[in-house]
Write an enzyme that holds these catalytic residues in place. Sequence first.
Site, mmCIF file in Angstrom:
data_model
loop_
_atom_site.group_PDB
_atom_site.id
_atom_site.type_symbol
_atom_site.label_atom_id
_atom_site.label_comp_id
_atom_site.label_asym_id
_atom_site.label_seq_id
_atom_site.Cartn_x
_atom_site.Cartn_y
_atom_site.Cartn_z
ATOM 1 N N GLU B 43 33.681 41.868 66.162
ATOM 2 C CA GLU B 43 32.591 40.955 65.842
ATOM 3 C C GLU B 43 33.036 39.508 66.068
ATOM 4 O OE1 GLU B 43 31.789 42.099 61.792
ATOM 5 O OE2 GLU B 43 31.528 44.183 62.395
ATOM 6 N N GLU B 74 31.615 48.634 61.750
ATOM 7 C CA GLU B 74 33.056 48.852 61.787
ATOM 8 C C GLU B 74 33.363 50.277 62.192
ATOM 9 O OE1 GLU B 74 31.293 47.582 59.304
ATOM 10 O OE2 GLU B 74 31.852 45.471 59.415
ATOM 11 N N GLN B 96 36.829 42.100 61.085
ATOM 12 C CA GLN B 96 36.820 40.677 60.738
ATOM 13 C C GLN B 96 37.531 40.348 59.418
ATOM 14 O OE1 GLN B 96 32.914 38.337 60.361
ATOM 15 N NE2 GLN B 96 33.573 38.074 62.466
ATOM 16 N N PHE B 97 37.358 41.201 58.437
ATOM 17 C CA PHE B 97 38.102 41.107 57.185
ATOM 18 C C PHE B 97 38.493 42.531 56.791
ATOM 19 C CE2 PHE B 97 35.690 37.199 57.072
ATOM 20 C CZ PHE B 97 36.543 36.287 56.465
ATOM 21 N N ALA B 98 39.707 42.696 56.254
ATOM 22 C CA ALA B 98 40.129 44.035 55.849
ATOM 23 C C ALA B 98 39.176 44.618 54.813
ATOM 24 C CB ALA B 98 41.551 43.992 55.291
ATOM 25 N N ASP B 99 38.513 43.732 54.069
ATOM 26 C CA ASP B 99 37.533 44.175 53.075
ATOM 27 C C ASP B 99 36.382 44.944 53.719
ATOM 28 O OD1 ASP B 99 38.250 41.941 50.681
ATOM 29 O OD2 ASP B 99 38.635 41.335 52.726
ATOM 30 N N TYR B 100 36.200 44.786 55.033
ATOM 31 C CA TYR B 100 35.083 45.434 55.714
ATOM 32 C C TYR B 100 35.524 46.645 56.533
ATOM 33 C CZ TYR B 100 32.760 41.178 54.280
ATOM 34 O OH TYR B 100 32.252 40.150 53.522
ATOM 35 N N PRO B 103 33.869 51.128 56.124
ATOM 36 C CA PRO B 103 32.959 51.987 56.905
ATOM 37 C C PRO B 103 33.673 52.692 58.060
ATOM 38 C CG PRO B 103 31.948 49.857 56.496
ATOM 39 C CD PRO B 103 33.387 49.745 56.063
ATOM 40 N N HIS B 143 36.523 39.155 50.441
ATOM 41 C CA HIS B 143 37.308 38.511 51.509
ATOM 42 C C HIS B 143 38.759 38.333 51.065
ATOM 43 C CE1 HIS B 143 33.109 37.229 52.147
ATOM 44 N NE2 HIS B 143 33.393 37.247 53.419
#
Lengths: 431, 352
Positions: B43, B74, B96-100, B103, B143
Amino acid sequence: MAVPPEGHSRANLAPLQLHVPEPKFRPGDAVDFASVEVPPAGAQRRPDTAAPADSFHELAYTLVRVLDEEGRAVGPWDPKLSPDRLRRMLRHMVLLRAFDERMFRAQRQGKTSFYMKALGEEAVAVAAAHALDYEDMCFPSYRQQGLLIARDWPLVDMMNQIYSNSADRLGGKQLPIMYSAKEAGFFSISGNLTTQYPQAVGWAMASAAKGDTRIAAVWCGEGSTAEGDFHSACTFAAVYRAPVVMNVVNNQWAISSFSGFAGAEATTFAARAIGYGIAGLRVDGNDALAVYAATQWAAERARTNQGATLIEHFTYRTEGHSTSDDPTQYRSAGEPTAWPLGDPIRRLKDHLIALGEWDEKRHADQDREVAEEVRAAQKAAEANGILGHGLHQPLDSLFDGVFEEMPWHLREQRQQMLDEEQASGRPWARK
Amino acid sequence: MSDLINQTAPETGETTRMNMIQAINSAMDVVMARDPDVVVMGEDVGYFGGVFRATAGLQKKYGKTRVFDTPITECGIIGVAVGMGAYGLRPVPEIQFADYIYPALDQLVSEAARLRYRSAGEFTAPITVRSPFGGGIFGGQTHSQSPEGIFTHVSGIKTVIPATPYDAKGLLIAAIEDNDPVLFFEPKRIYNGPFNGHWDRPAENWSKHPGGEVPTGYYKIPLGKAATVRAGEAVTILCYGTMVHVCAAVVADMGVDAEIIDLRTLIPLDIEAIEASVKKTGRCMIVHEATRTAGFGAELSALVQERCFYHLEAPIARVTGFDTPYPHSLEWAYFPGPVRIGQALKNLLKDA
């Protein structure tokens, strides 16, 4: 071992090509939105709310519009709202814009870590909130603060959350603007994309299973329709005819990715509904009356057990994604002003003026009142503290809410943290 | 941090000062120039060059079929990367962020990690998933997370975490050239400079740190090799990412003769370096920012106990983030900073 069939040579075949979408305009480009098709207001039919979802597919490929270029409300989708209702919607949109402006600036002044504006998209959330019942449950994404504003939720409360201060109802635990307001029928916002979509469907299914009368409404951006959760939600909504209004806010940009990266080069987002067999509408998202009418129509379908409706709100994200990005780095600075659907506030204002129910002076007076209201709210909120300046929550509140009852390991860690505080000399008190 | 040794003085060739973003960008640039099968996707990574600018300029240089934006899914990004890898490319997807990343869990855990095993080596997933992780930036719950322990629990995925620009580049090149799937978690708190854990003091940048001197060309740091950041006799500190710098600052402040080991790769783990150090010092402290329970520190603690039990002079200490979601306003109460690490160190050394 398998062998290729005789006489078959790949050398004669043309090479394949990978298509990677590219937006029409990049920084420095002159903008011409002539290719955006804007059908005349009033041109679209309004099916009966009991009509089967497959009997109005064309509405997923056009734009339902009510307000024409002269500020008149025209056609079968005109919700015929009272001047009072129109003025209240206008005021909420103006208030939302003033609130956004003020909080955006507060972030720039270092008073909080993050903010996201809804500039140019005010009609999407505000008009929807007016069309839904107050008791209906909203599952917003992070750009539907207009729902709270339109439900007259206190601005100070929202700002307290933005500042993570001592009066923040969420105890400083959540990123700014990720509100939660159950009393206002406003579900806890997640930073993760589209997770709220299947949740809204589940809430609606529960309401139906219990014989309730309340419906659910949910919002996501066009970019995040790519997430699997969106598609799971559509499948469940179709299968169980869930009483839910599913909104896709197509504001053209997902941070730096234009809508083509979510599939807009090939079809519309409203047309996603057709594959799932649910009702789909594509609406001029900068036309508050069209948003109101579509939401009211979809809510009526939901309330009469006709199932879910997917509404694409065609609009434009005038600002960056958030305070963390600079849109001039990836799109033409000319886009916001060239956007062919205009400013939603100006359009509703022009309509009220055309009706003889409003005038420029009242509008200017209202702008001043609203600015003062926001300024006063900000002052009140800042009296409760701003982020990073002092300790606004009891330290041990860090451990509250992980579980209903705190297990031993968290009690132990809490004690450890309090011991650390003793030893630290409380650096937060120094700032 | 003048007492940092072995921050891997560059080997050969021209070097320049880089921050970690520039080093990561340079790693992809160098590998893409050498190998036309390396593709970068994710992304906002294309025209915009990534929300942290890690892929800036790459699309312009290598074209849209090698550096491209993706839809926001993701699960799709990783699934597509696995498929491209099956074709024979070497994808470097960014989450984009490990938090994402969650999925994508099924594609990572059930697919990428097992493809070699289940196809008897017919197919592999030579993908390197780059993802910024960790907190200390007021990023709130979504984040800030450090999910490495979720993936180290999965067989078949390598997990790499750099702590300096020099390491970031060398490790990323090695990860991309590795034929197995690699999760490359980038500690975003130290993208722009090392962090001593004192959030109320001025931020540092990489310009004065030895790890900020980075070769402009190609070099690799082998996966599975830890770095001894500081040699010492009193205690072994096992850490990685941002915590390497916080630990180094604490050790310097306290004047403790600690041996600080930057693990750099969690899977495969440099067990020899760990074992040798703990047997020498007789004490072991494990530090990570991630939540405590069932975190990677638990695995490290078990390994040290199994292999060094008769050399230990004190119980192994674990210093971690607390077992709560990452809070927004109380971020620094959550973060395992100098006070938490210092207290644990004092306690660990009290009978020494």
